[in-house]
Design an enzyme around this catalytic site. Sequence first.
Site, PDB file in Angstrom:
ATOM      1  N   GLY A  13       0.845  -1.207   0.000  1.00 28.84           N
ATOM      2  CA  GLY A  13       0.000   0.000   0.000  1.00 28.84           C
ATOM      3  C   GLY A  13       0.867   1.239   0.000  1.00 28.84           C
ATOM      4  CB  ALA A  14       4.299   1.611  -1.227  1.00 29.84           C
ATOM      5  CG  ASN A  15      -0.670   3.439  -4.300  1.00 31.23           C
ATOM      6  OD1 ASN A  15      -0.714   2.343  -3.748  1.00 31.23           O
ATOM      7  ND2 ASN A  15      -1.748   4.070  -4.693  1.00 31.23           N
ATOM      8  N   GLY A  17      -1.311   7.573   1.368  1.00 28.37           N
ATOM      9  CA  GLY A  17      -1.467   7.675   2.817  1.00 28.37           C
ATOM     10  C   GLY A  17      -0.239   7.289   3.632  1.00 28.37           C
ATOM     11  N   GLY A  19       1.436   4.481   3.861  1.00 25.78           N
ATOM     12  CA  GLY A  19       2.485   3.739   3.145  1.00 25.78           C
ATOM     13  C   GLY A  19       3.373   4.677   2.345  1.00 25.78           C
ATOM     14  CB  SER A 142      -6.941   0.280  13.109  1.00 26.87           C
ATOM     15  OG  SER A 142      -7.875   1.241  13.550  1.00 26.87           O
ATOM     16  CE1 TYR A 171      -9.685  -0.562   8.247  1.00 22.35           C
ATOM     17  CE2 TYR A 171     -10.397   0.250  10.390  1.00 22.35           C
ATOM     18  CZ  TYR A 171      -9.472   0.220   9.366  1.00 22.35           C
ATOM     19  OH  TYR A 171      -8.308   0.967   9.463  1.00 22.35           O
TER      20      TYR A 171
END
Length: 288
Positions: A13-15, A17, A19, A142, A171
């Site tokens: 998820g590096a692209n 927020g 990450g 979270s 979630y």
Amino acid sequence: MTELQGKICVVTGANSGVGLSACRLLAASGAYVVMLCRDRQRGEAARRDIERHAAKGAEVELELADLASLEDVRRAGERLRSRFARLDVLVNNAGVYRARREITPDGFERTMAVNHLGHFLLTQLLLEPLKTAAGRVINVSSEAHRGGNLTRSPLEEIFRGTSAYQGFQAYSDSKLANVLFTFELARRLDHASAVTVNALHPGVLATRIWNQNANPVSLFMRVMKPFLGRPRRGGAAVARLAGDSSLRPVTGRYFKELDEVPAAQAAHDEGLASRLWRLSVELTDERG
Ligand SMILES: NC(=O)c1ccc[n+]([C@@H]2O[C@H](COP(=O)([O-])OP(=O)(O)OC[C@H]3O[C@@H](n4cnc5c(N)ncnc54)[C@H](OP(=O)(O)O)[C@@H]3O)[C@@H](O)[C@H]2O)c1
């Protein structure tokens, strides 16, 4: 003091927020950053951005995988394993929140598939290079894990999405799975391997995770955006767990941003953790 110069770090998820912010900081510390993203265009745009923050000698590369597809994860994990004999840091960060039930082509409820199952498999595939480097695993969970309830229905029904569905419950369940997995992996890891694994709540942050639904929770979070933390705050918490030398021996803990705090009682249920582990092994068809 950080120890990230030349360290090989894989971030999911590096692209976007947390990450993306974490990758900027890791690259700025001279790390070799491998961004694991599902979309080439978004990934490339983020890679160019991260490169602008990179210290001399840092490298930033993109690896593609959809974490909702076990086949994709297996292929990416095997590619990484064959290219890197050692892996210093694995940040299991990618995450989704879906107001409505979605079933992945593999037949799993999407939130659990992306937030837990894909990361479970990726971690198993990368354990050998992590052991070689005495690496660190950071599972981005979270505070929502406190509302998780993985005993409300048979576990496999929760994974398959055949039990009652409510978006924030799903979630929270997936985020509880992140902490249970963290603690169970820490217990199972051979002490001689010196691999550490910790879970992190990155803060309540203004990121794209709240943009994807038109339900009350997402709408409220969008209204609150000006008052939420910047993604950089979460990125800094990740980078600290990845590189702070004083945290070198710390494992099996839960951090709320920069502070170690007790996780929910359910996260310490070893029977549940062991059932979650066994089911995750069975469903990913991977030896654990
Ligand atoms: N923001 C908060 O307040 C908050 C609070 C507590 C915990 N967290 C946790 O922080 C982590 C990062 O979230 P964020 O807030 O930074 O949200 P974000 O900006 O929406 O980032 C989520 C990342 O996950 C990726 N992703 C989603 N589905 C994927 C899939 N199937 N395969 C591969 N990558 C996928 C997204 O890629 P695409 O661009 O392709 O969608 C994106 O890069 C999550 O684990 C979240 O649960 C966030």
